[in-house]
Design an enzyme around this catalytic site. Structure first.
Site: not given
Length: 403
Positions: A171-173
């Site tokens: 999700l962060d990327y």
């Protein structure tokens, strides 16, 4: 590795005051394509990502890839002197990227209303766990819990076992890509609009980047009331689709997302009889008979080694890929040809391999111009050279813990 400035974002100035992965990754993508990114870190502490594994000899192995192409200064923007220096930096900045909890910059007297007085053209990109508005906006947010909140985790895994979270910060990327996309979209508007030449605020919650990709879930529930559960593959989308084992014990993923693709697979399997069989001729019918289709395809694939299967399906235009480990990727000819893995310098580890630049531009290619910076490595260059602070002033600020 230092090269001349080039890339489609050359001369775009970015201040990155975010930490960890999502927003900083977005800033790195901008830097890869030529933007001048200055990372602002707390004195003596730095970005918390510097302390996150995996490790080698107490060196974080995430940092070289995620912080490349940035310059680092230390500055406590919460202090009175730090705020004034920060505003001087803002006056020379196109894009500011932050990921504090909503209200934090405002609490420090550095909200957008204050900053745009210094620089009306400033674009502020804000990433937080749940966005700047809504009943959950003040909650803490990280990628893996955000993935659960997005609806993604609910459908991952096997139906007889607990849901499975991604094994890395997916999700962060993804949010990092949205961060870069938001920044350049706002920049384009600012620089091309005939009347509105000022900057703006762009914001999103971590969970929203993955939720945006689940449109099939939304429409399906809205129109049919179905709550899709866990499945280990593309259940309910295409048939055949999934993971299959070859004769030599390797695993491949094959997906027939269109009927023409299945037609070519049937020809490769020498099962053209399936093309005139009402049970198999269309994807909608194959899904009703998926167990039978999977058995036919699985048994056929087991007759071939990975090498022979790849060659055969390539010749028929059927998408299939081995499931590669990172060791496989390091040896793969296509990865090498595409320069998907490159080396950067590291002050203690020597050379470290990191992902290459994507996407690739024919006229304005990006590049890795700088290795990941040491904490505060560019204080003198930026605070002294760009803002004009003297050696004595820098020394005083350091003594007081401002830088």
């Amino acid at each position: 590795m230092v090269m001349k400035n080039f890339g489609p974002l050359t001369d775009v100035s970015v201040l990155d005051i975010s930490t960890m992965i999502a927003a900083p990754f977005g800033a790195t993508l901008l830097a890869d394509l030529g933007a001048n990114v200055t990372k602002v870190e707390l004195p003596n502490k730095g970005d918390t990502l510097r302390t996150v594994g995996p490790w080698k000899n107490e060196e974080s192995l995430r940092w070289p890839g995620l912080a490349r192409n940035k310059k680092s200064i230390t500055l406590d923007i919460r202090s009175a002197e730090g705020k004034e220096i920060f505003k001087k930096l803002i006056s020379k900045t196109d894009i500011l990227i932050e990921n504090f909890r909503p209200g934090t910059l405002e609490k420090w007297g550095l909200g957008y209303e204050e900053l745009k007085i210094v620089n009306p053209q400033l674009i502020l990109v804000r990433i937080s766990g749940f966005g700047q508005t809504g009943p959950y906006s003040s909650r803490a947010g990280f990628g893996t819990p955000g993935t659960a909140f997005s609806g993604h985790t609910y459908i991952q895994g096997y139906p007889d076992r607990p849901p499975v979270s991604p094994s890395y910060s997916l999700l962060d990327y993804i949010t990092g890509v949205y961060t870069a996309f938001a920044a350049v979209s706002a920049l384009y508007h600012r620089d091309t609009a005939e009347e509105d030449t000022e900057g703006q605020v762009v914001e999103m919650g971590l969970y929203e980047s993955l939720f945006r990709m689940l449109e099939f879930l939304i429409a399906e529930y809205d129109q049919t009331g179905k709550v899709r559960g866990r499945s280990p593959g593309l259940a309910g989308h295409s048939s055949p689709a999934g993971t299959y084992e070859t004769k030599d014990g390797k695993y491949v993923v094959l997906v027939c997302s269109t009927d023409p693709t299945f037609d070519r697979l049937a020809e490769a399997m020498e099962r053209t009889d399936m093309l005139t069989d009402d049970r198999y001729s269309k994807n909608s019918e194959r899904l009703k008979n998926d167990d039978e289709v999977q058995e036919i395809v699985s048994n056929w694939i087991r007759e071939f080694t990975l090498k022979d299967l790849q060659e055969k399906l390539d010749s028929f235009g059927v998408p299939v890929s081995p499931i590669l480990s990172i060791a496989d990727i390091f040896e793969d000819a296509h990865y090498k040809a595409r320069e998907n893995i490159v080396e950067v310098e590291h002050p203690r580890l020597g050379k470290v391999k990191v992902p290459g630049i994507v996407p690739k531009f024919s006229k304005t290619p990006g590049a890795i111009r700088y290795r990941a910076p040491e904490l505060g490595e560019h204080n003198e260059e930026i605070l002294g050279g760009q803002l004009g602070l003297s050696t004595e002033e820098l020394a005083s600020l350091k003594e007081k813990g401002v830088i």
